[in-house]
Design a protein around this motif. Structure first.
Motif, short mmCIF file in Angstrom:
data_model
loop_
_atom_site.label_atom_id
_atom_site.label_comp_id
_atom_site.label_asym_id
_atom_site.label_seq_id
_atom_site.Cartn_x
_atom_site.Cartn_y
_atom_site.Cartn_z
N LEU A 30 82.36 -49.81 -5.28
CA LEU A 30 81.09 -50.25 -5.83
C LEU A 30 80.03 -49.14 -5.82
N SER A 31 80.01 -48.33 -4.77
CA SER A 31 78.99 -47.28 -4.72
C SER A 31 79.16 -46.29 -5.88
N LEU A 32 80.39 -45.84 -6.13
CA LEU A 32 80.62 -44.91 -7.24
C LEU A 32 80.35 -45.57 -8.58
N ILE A 33 80.69 -46.85 -8.70
CA ILE A 33 80.40 -47.58 -9.94
C ILE A 33 78.90 -47.60 -10.19
N LEU A 34 78.13 -47.86 -9.15
CA LEU A 34 76.67 -47.91 -9.31
C LEU A 34 76.07 -46.53 -9.54
N TYR A 35 76.62 -45.51 -8.88
CA TYR A 35 76.13 -44.15 -9.14
C TYR A 35 76.37 -43.76 -10.60
N GLN A 36 77.50 -44.16 -11.15
CA GLN A 36 77.77 -43.89 -12.56
C GLN A 36 76.89 -44.75 -13.45
N HIS A 37 76.78 -46.03 -13.15
CA HIS A 37 76.04 -46.97 -13.99
C HIS A 37 74.54 -46.67 -14.00
N LEU A 38 74.00 -46.29 -12.85
CA LEU A 38 72.55 -46.08 -12.74
C LEU A 38 72.13 -44.64 -13.03
N PHE A 39 72.98 -43.67 -12.68
CA PHE A 39 72.56 -42.27 -12.75
C PHE A 39 73.50 -41.36 -13.54
N GLY A 40 74.59 -41.92 -14.06
CA GLY A 40 75.52 -41.12 -14.86
C GLY A 40 76.33 -40.12 -14.06
N ILE A 41 76.49 -40.35 -12.77
CA ILE A 41 77.18 -39.40 -11.90
C ILE A 41 78.68 -39.70 -11.89
N ARG A 42 79.49 -38.66 -12.02
CA ARG A 42 80.94 -38.80 -11.98
C ARG A 42 81.41 -38.88 -10.53
N GLY A 43 82.55 -39.55 -10.33
CA GLY A 43 83.01 -39.69 -8.96
C GLY A 43 84.52 -39.71 -8.84
N VAL A 44 84.97 -39.48 -7.62
CA VAL A 44 86.39 -39.59 -7.28
C VAL A 44 86.46 -40.39 -5.99
N SER A 45 87.14 -41.52 -6.04
CA SER A 45 87.33 -42.35 -4.86
C SER A 45 88.62 -41.93 -4.16
N ILE A 46 88.52 -41.58 -2.88
CA ILE A 46 89.67 -41.17 -2.10
C ILE A 46 90.01 -42.30 -1.13
N GLU A 47 91.19 -42.89 -1.31
CA GLU A 47 91.58 -44.06 -0.52
C GLU A 47 93.01 -43.88 -0.03
N ARG A 48 93.20 -44.00 1.30
CA ARG A 48 94.52 -43.75 1.89
C ARG A 48 95.46 -44.95 1.77
N ASP A 49 94.94 -46.15 1.58
CA ASP A 49 95.79 -47.34 1.46
C ASP A 49 96.28 -47.45 0.01
N PRO A 50 97.59 -47.42 -0.22
CA PRO A 50 98.09 -47.42 -1.61
C PRO A 50 97.74 -48.69 -2.38
N GLU A 51 97.74 -49.84 -1.72
CA GLU A 51 97.41 -51.09 -2.41
C GLU A 51 95.95 -51.08 -2.86
N LEU A 52 95.06 -50.63 -1.98
CA LEU A 52 93.64 -50.61 -2.33
C LEU A 52 93.36 -49.58 -3.41
N ALA A 53 94.03 -48.43 -3.33
CA ALA A 53 93.84 -47.38 -4.34
C ALA A 53 94.28 -47.88 -5.71
N GLU A 54 95.43 -48.54 -5.78
CA GLU A 54 95.92 -49.04 -7.07
C GLU A 54 94.99 -50.13 -7.63
N LEU A 55 94.53 -51.01 -6.75
CA LEU A 55 93.64 -52.08 -7.19
C LEU A 55 92.32 -51.52 -7.72
N SER A 56 91.76 -50.53 -7.03
CA SER A 56 90.49 -49.95 -7.47
C SER A 56 90.63 -49.24 -8.81
N TRP A 57 91.77 -48.58 -9.04
CA TRP A 57 91.98 -47.90 -10.31
C TRP A 57 92.06 -48.92 -11.46
N LYS A 58 92.70 -50.04 -11.22
CA LYS A 58 92.78 -51.09 -12.24
C LYS A 58 91.39 -51.67 -12.53
N VAL A 59 90.57 -51.80 -11.49
CA VAL A 59 89.21 -52.30 -11.68
C VAL A 59 88.41 -51.33 -12.54
#
Length: 256
Positions: free
Chosen positions: A128-157
């Protein structure tokens, strides 16, 4: 009932909620504990300490809260993926408005530029934080997540929200910081092991990098706070206090 009694009572109610139980229990039942958590967190009296069994009680509450947030994010992510119009479901998330205010205040602290690429360590299922940084300020982001299930789910979102060209997801840990060039960094309050995270961050950054870490405010109820020894090689610059139901402070730091 005094503070210590309230903490112990809450921990006693939560101690049977293992990670498996949190996964299987109806979310409404789990959410019923949030008002009690928020009430206790409001009490930031510095005289509270770990005596009287509070250290164990804090550990029980921290484990429950971490599991609850993961469960909330996963459930909301799945609702977004199932929706014809995903953005209303994102805005319906319990902490959405709180995070919107918080990210706005945090941006005024760290001042990421629109061309900056920001790494978020511990992105979770709903970045959500990266989504809001992009939505509000146009900032690009990379989410680093060690849990494979959470990483896959976030990419689909992110794909569902048409943000995949602005925000990427890496399944991995803080060691990836040295492999990609970033201008900014955000360390989640739950990112662990904390000392290791900051050591890798120090090795991967330049002194001019914009860095902010998040830490819970007040007694260590929801998560152990960031300690001075975790920040070896960094200098604290400024911080912004928590807002709304989000009990984090954001602290800007600089590599020495």
């Amino acid at each position: 009932m005094n503070y210590q009694e309230r903490v112990l009572e809450l921990a006693n109610k939560l101690e049977n909620y293992s990670p498996e139980e949190i996964t299987d229990t109806p979310l409404e039942e789990l959410l019923s504990f949030l008002p009690f958590l928020e009430e206790i967190v409001q009490d930031t009296n510095p005289t509270h300490n770990m005596d009287g069994g509070l250290e164990n009680a804090f550990q029980v509450i921290q484990g429950f809260y971490k599991g609850l947030i993961i469960r909330m994010e996963k459930d909301q992510a799945r609702k977004i993926l199932a929706a014809t119009k995903p953005w209303p479901w994102l805005r319906n998330y319990y902490f959405y408005k709180d995070y919107q205010d918080w990210v706005t205040r945090e941006q005024s602290l760290v001042e990421f530029a629109p061309y900056d690429r920001v790494a978020y360590i511990g992105g979770g299922a709903l970045p959500l934080s990266l989504i809001l940084y992009q939505h509000l300020f146009g900032i690009r982001g990379v989410s680093i997540e060690r849990d494979p299930e959470l990483a896959e789910l976030s990419w689909k979102v992110l794909q569902k929200l048409d943000l995949a060209s602005h925000i990427q997801v890496i399944h991995g840990d803080e060691t990836f910081l040295a492999e990609i060039e970033f201008e900014g960094f955000i360390v989640d309050a739950q990112a662990q092991p904390r000392r290791q995270v900051f050591n890798h961050l120090h090795a991967a950054t330049l002194p001019e990098a914009k860095i902010v870490f998040r830490s819970y405010y007040g007694p260590p109820i929801l998560c152990p706070p960031v300690q001075a020894e975790d920040l070896a090689g960094f200098e604290r610059l400024d911080q912004c206090p928590p807002t709304g139901r989000v009990k984090n402070i954001s602290v800007a730091i600089r590599k020495l």
